[in-house]
Design a protein around this motif. Structure first.
Motif, mmCIF file in Angstrom:
data_model
loop_
_atom_site.group_PDB
_atom_site.id
_atom_site.type_symbol
_atom_site.label_atom_id
_atom_site.label_comp_id
_atom_site.label_asym_id
_atom_site.label_seq_id
_atom_site.Cartn_x
_atom_site.Cartn_y
_atom_site.Cartn_z
ATOM 1 N N GLN A 9 -8.019 -7.131 3.217
ATOM 2 C CA GLN A 9 -7.279 -7.790 4.299
ATOM 3 C C GLN A 9 -6.961 -6.808 5.428
ATOM 4 N N ASN A 10 -7.744 -5.737 5.509
ATOM 5 C CA ASN A 10 -7.625 -4.711 6.555
ATOM 6 C C ASN A 10 -6.352 -3.874 6.493
ATOM 7 N N ILE A 11 -5.625 -3.933 5.395
ATOM 8 C CA ILE A 11 -4.419 -3.113 5.265
ATOM 9 C C ILE A 11 -4.805 -1.636 5.202
ATOM 10 N N GLY A 12 -5.842 -1.301 4.441
ATOM 11 C CA GLY A 12 -6.291 0.089 4.360
ATOM 12 C C GLY A 12 -6.633 0.652 5.724
ATOM 13 N N LYS A 13 -7.296 -0.152 6.530
ATOM 14 C CA LYS A 13 -7.665 0.278 7.882
ATOM 15 C C LYS A 13 -6.416 0.499 8.737
ATOM 16 N N LYS A 14 -5.436 -0.369 8.628
ATOM 17 C CA LYS A 14 -4.190 -0.211 9.394
ATOM 18 C C LYS A 14 -3.449 1.053 8.975
ATOM 19 N N VAL A 15 -3.407 1.320 7.676
ATOM 20 C CA VAL A 15 -2.755 2.533 7.175
ATOM 21 C C VAL A 15 -3.490 3.758 7.697
ATOM 22 N N GLU A 16 -4.803 3.749 7.621
ATOM 23 C CA GLU A 16 -5.598 4.887 8.056
ATOM 24 C C GLU A 16 -5.427 5.132 9.551
ATOM 25 N N GLU A 17 -5.369 4.084 10.351
ATOM 26 C CA GLU A 17 -5.137 4.238 11.790
ATOM 27 C C GLU A 17 -3.769 4.865 12.055
ATOM 28 N N TYR A 18 -2.773 4.469 11.288
ATOM 29 C CA TYR A 18 -1.424 5.022 11.434
ATOM 30 C C TYR A 18 -1.413 6.522 11.136
ATOM 31 N N ILE A 19 -2.097 6.928 10.068
ATOM 32 C CA ILE A 19 -2.051 8.346 9.705
ATOM 33 C C ILE A 19 -2.855 9.216 10.669
ATOM 34 N N ALA B 95 0.843 -1.196 0.000
ATOM 35 C CA ALA B 95 0.000 0.000 0.000
ATOM 36 C C ALA B 95 0.875 1.241 0.000
ATOM 37 N N LEU B 96 0.283 2.305 -0.469
ATOM 38 C CA LEU B 96 0.936 3.605 -0.559
ATOM 39 C C LEU B 96 -0.027 4.664 -0.060
ATOM 40 N N ILE B 97 0.492 5.617 0.712
ATOM 41 C CA ILE B 97 -0.307 6.784 1.086
ATOM 42 C C ILE B 97 0.600 8.005 1.068
ATOM 43 N N SER B 98 0.057 9.072 0.530
ATOM 44 C CA SER B 98 0.747 10.352 0.459
ATOM 45 C C SER B 98 -0.071 11.364 1.242
ATOM 46 N N LEU B 99 0.585 12.029 2.191
ATOM 47 C CA LEU B 99 -0.097 13.006 3.036
ATOM 48 C C LEU B 99 0.562 14.367 2.909
ATOM 49 N N HIS C 126 -12.451 10.922 -6.346
ATOM 50 C CA HIS C 126 -13.263 11.079 -7.557
ATOM 51 C C HIS C 126 -14.578 10.311 -7.431
ATOM 52 N N SER C 127 -15.614 10.854 -8.028
ATOM 53 C CA SER C 127 -16.952 10.263 -7.928
ATOM 54 C C SER C 127 -17.009 8.833 -8.463
ATOM 55 N N ARG C 128 -16.109 8.461 -9.376
ATOM 56 C CA ARG C 128 -16.140 7.102 -9.937
ATOM 57 C C ARG C 128 -15.574 6.050 -8.967
ATOM 58 N N ARG C 129 -14.926 6.461 -7.924
ATOM 59 C CA ARG C 129 -14.298 5.529 -6.980
ATOM 60 C C ARG C 129 -15.258 5.125 -5.863
ATOM 61 N N GLU C 130 -16.325 4.436 -6.229
ATOM 62 C CA GLU C 130 -17.378 4.102 -5.276
ATOM 63 C C GLU C 130 -16.909 3.180 -4.152
ATOM 64 N N ARG C 131 -16.024 2.232 -4.458
ATOM 65 C CA ARG C 131 -15.500 1.348 -3.400
ATOM 66 C C ARG C 131 -14.684 2.145 -2.391
ATOM 67 N N ALA C 132 -13.910 3.102 -2.888
ATOM 68 C CA ALA C 132 -13.130 3.956 -1.991
ATOM 69 C C ALA C 132 -14.061 4.796 -1.116
ATOM 70 N N HIS C 133 -15.168 5.279 -1.684
ATOM 71 C CA HIS C 133 -16.136 6.061 -0.906
ATOM 72 C C HIS C 133 -16.661 5.223 0.257
ATOM 73 N N ARG C 134 -16.998 3.970 -0.030
ATOM 74 C CA ARG C 134 -17.509 3.091 1.035
ATOM 75 C C ARG C 134 -16.459 2.890 2.121
ATOM 76 N N PHE C 135 -15.190 2.745 1.720
ATOM 77 C CA PHE C 135 -14.121 2.586 2.708
ATOM 78 C C PHE C 135 -14.033 3.821 3.602
ATOM 79 N N TYR C 136 -13.954 4.997 2.994
ATOM 80 C CA TYR C 136 -13.821 6.221 3.777
ATOM 81 C C TYR C 136 -15.021 6.415 4.697
#
Length: 148
Positions: free
Chosen positions: A87-97, A56-60, A114-124
């Motif tokens: 596999q909960n990696i996104g959640k672990k990254v988000e907790e870290y940030i 995973a990658l995150i830029s802040l 972006h509006s087309r990223r519906e799966r990402a919207h559900r995650f957030y």
């Protein structure tokens, strides 16, 4: 395993993750962008490693606020490799940030998705993010003139 600061040597894996996010051809310039970000005091470019690979990658970007007590942390890019999703990696990254943002005096984290990223919207949304309407953007050409 876990979170760490990105290294220039990660450039190919980061380029592939950005390709999965819908940004092809970043390999043409990604090293110079990474170098700039890794040396900027208000930027964090982080990766999550799983089994010795970048999963995973995150830029802040941290944005000091003049009129508010707390500052902002803005997620610029956040992607989990397609083979590691769900596999909960996104959640672990988000907790870290969250902890990182708190340590930088931030009282909010924002992300433009972006509006087309519906799966990402559900995650957030599952992580407690709320939609904040109206986002304006002006695109400019390389010479600084406005695009039509």
């Amino acid at each position: 395993m876990g979170m760490r600061k990105a290294k220039i040597t990660d450039w190919q894996e980061l380029s592939e993750l950005l390709h999965q996010l819908g940004y092809p051809d970043t390999d043409l310039f990604i090293k110079s962008k990474m170098e700039k970000m890794l040396n900027h005091p208000d930027e964090e470019l982080l990766v999550y490693e799983q089994n010795g690979k970048v999963a995973a990658l995150i830029s802040l970007h941290f944005i000091p606020q003049l009129a508010l007590k707390g500052d902002f942390a803005r997620i610029s890019y956040f992607v989990v490799d397609k083979i590691w999703r769900n596999q909960n990696i996104g959640k672990k990254v988000e907790e870290y940030i969250i902890d990182l943002a708190k340590s930088r005096n931030c009282d909010r984290i924002e992300v433009h998705c972006h509006s087309r990223r519906e799966r990402a919207h559900r995650f957030y949304e599952s992580q407690g993010y709320k939609e904040s309407p109206k986002y304006f953007m002006k695109k400019m050409d390389e010479d600084g003139s406005l695009q039509s």
